[in-house]
Design an enzyme around this catalytic site. Sequence first.
Site, PDB file in Angstrom:
ATOM      1  N   GLU A  43     -81.056 -45.420  27.515  1.00 14.13           N
ATOM      2  CA  GLU A  43     -80.249 -45.847  29.122  1.00 14.13           C
ATOM      3  C   GLU A  43     -79.514 -47.171  28.615  1.00 14.13           C
ATOM      4  O   GLU A  43     -80.470 -47.647  28.324  1.00 14.13           O
ATOM      5  CB  GLU A  43     -81.489 -45.308  30.242  1.00 14.13           C
ATOM      6  CG  GLU A  43     -81.238 -44.500  31.046  1.00 14.13           C
ATOM      7  CD  GLU A  43     -82.164 -44.593  32.408  1.00 14.13           C
ATOM      8  OE1 GLU A  43     -82.095 -43.812  32.880  1.00 14.13           O
ATOM      9  OE2 GLU A  43     -83.453 -45.016  31.752  1.00 14.13           O
ATOM     10  N   GLU A  65     -87.020 -33.922  28.169  1.00 14.24           N
ATOM     11  CA  GLU A  65     -86.159 -35.495  27.587  1.00 14.24           C
ATOM     12  C   GLU A  65     -86.436 -36.604  26.677  1.00 14.24           C
ATOM     13  O   GLU A  65     -87.507 -36.871  25.999  1.00 14.24           O
ATOM     14  CB  GLU A  65     -85.969 -35.880  28.695  1.00 14.24           C
ATOM     15  CG  GLU A  65     -84.957 -36.782  29.468  1.00 14.24           C
ATOM     16  CD  GLU A  65     -84.972 -37.441  30.836  1.00 14.24           C
ATOM     17  OE1 GLU A  65     -84.531 -38.308  31.178  1.00 14.24           O
ATOM     18  OE2 GLU A  65     -85.383 -36.414  32.306  1.00 14.24           O
ATOM     19  N   GLU A 115     -91.836 -45.438  26.872  1.00 11.63           N
ATOM     20  CA  GLU A 115     -90.672 -46.730  26.660  1.00 11.63           C
ATOM     21  C   GLU A 115     -90.309 -47.100  25.837  1.00 11.63           C
ATOM     22  O   GLU A 115     -91.318 -48.179  25.497  1.00 11.63           O
ATOM     23  CB  GLU A 115     -90.296 -47.311  28.338  1.00 11.63           C
ATOM     24  CG  GLU A 115     -90.679 -47.158  28.869  1.00 11.63           C
ATOM     25  CD  GLU A 115     -91.641 -46.037  30.008  1.00 11.63           C
ATOM     26  OE1 GLU A 115     -93.018 -46.491  29.722  1.00 11.63           O
ATOM     27  OE2 GLU A 115     -91.407 -45.509  30.996  1.00 11.63           O
ATOM     28  N   ASP A 118     -83.701 -39.554  25.864  1.00 13.35           N
ATOM     29  CA  ASP A 118     -83.580 -40.742  26.604  1.00 13.35           C
ATOM     30  C   ASP A 118     -82.440 -41.695  25.828  1.00 13.35           C
ATOM     31  O   ASP A 118     -83.417 -42.439  25.128  1.00 13.35           O
ATOM     32  CB  ASP A 118     -83.645 -41.233  27.640  1.00 13.35           C
ATOM     33  CG  ASP A 118     -84.042 -40.538  28.801  1.00 13.35           C
ATOM     34  OD1 ASP A 118     -83.638 -39.285  29.456  1.00 13.35           O
ATOM     35  OD2 ASP A 118     -84.891 -40.453  29.599  1.00 13.35           O
TER      36      ASP A 118
END
Length: 292
Positions: free
Chosen positions: A108, A104, A133, A106
């Site tokens: 967001e 994945e 992150e 990402d």
Amino acid sequence: MSSLRSTSSPINILYALVLASSIAASAANFYQDFDITWGDGRAKILNNGDLLTLSLDKASGSGFQSKNEYLFGKIDMQLKLVPGNSAGTVTAYYLSSKGSNWDEIDFEFLGNLSGEPYILHTNVFSQGKGNREQQFYLWFDPTADFHTYSILWNPQRIIFSVDGTPIREFKNMESKGVAFPKEQPMRIYSSLWNADDWATRGGLVKTDWSQAPFTASYKNFNADACVHSGASSSSSSSCNSNSGSSNAWYSQELDSTSQDRLSWVQKNYMIYNYCTDTKRFPQGLPLECQAS
């Protein structure tokens, strides 16, 4: 005659098919490229397929996914985020495979109170492992107009960019024992949903439903990418082996100017980096952090 024969050789036919698959993927029409997957009418395709909107109210959010799966490519989408008091809302835009060992990539966008900045949250999962992150503020108001959010994914690296400015690079460090997404085809997904248990100030600020419905807008999708055919594994491998010569993104890396811009973003706008969070990783930072 020999030149005519060469143009119809199996290699050239395969090259043409690969090129056609990339071109087909770049048609910017939401009717052709995406399926609305949930939201009971809250997601809408408008303007003859040029615009897509997602909305969220107290009953439900909404979402869509790409019809195609991709194995490497450069994906661009223009988004205009929920304006005003967007606290508690999350707009997710990402690539993902399926299964328990999924990959994945990402973006967001974590909403905030009026006048407070959005947080752009990025993550990379490989074989089901995430916890990578990095978070950023943006250098503009992402609710005032459309801006381009891009993922470049090739066998050597993943580059996240905003309006052409790189904000994050995740390199292939398999040689150091770090898994890298390179074998599982991924679809594009996007959703707008309520996450007020964690999205804004760790869940302290809740969604103000008097402001609903919340709406995010999308346009100018482009995928310069290898479309994966589920019918045969050979389709993806042939795309990979031929794309180096036909698509610059397949071997693209950051030049010195882009490196400088990346450093500028990370110095001035990065607000969280897992690679510096020693409290979170008391047994030692992840391998890719040590290597870089």
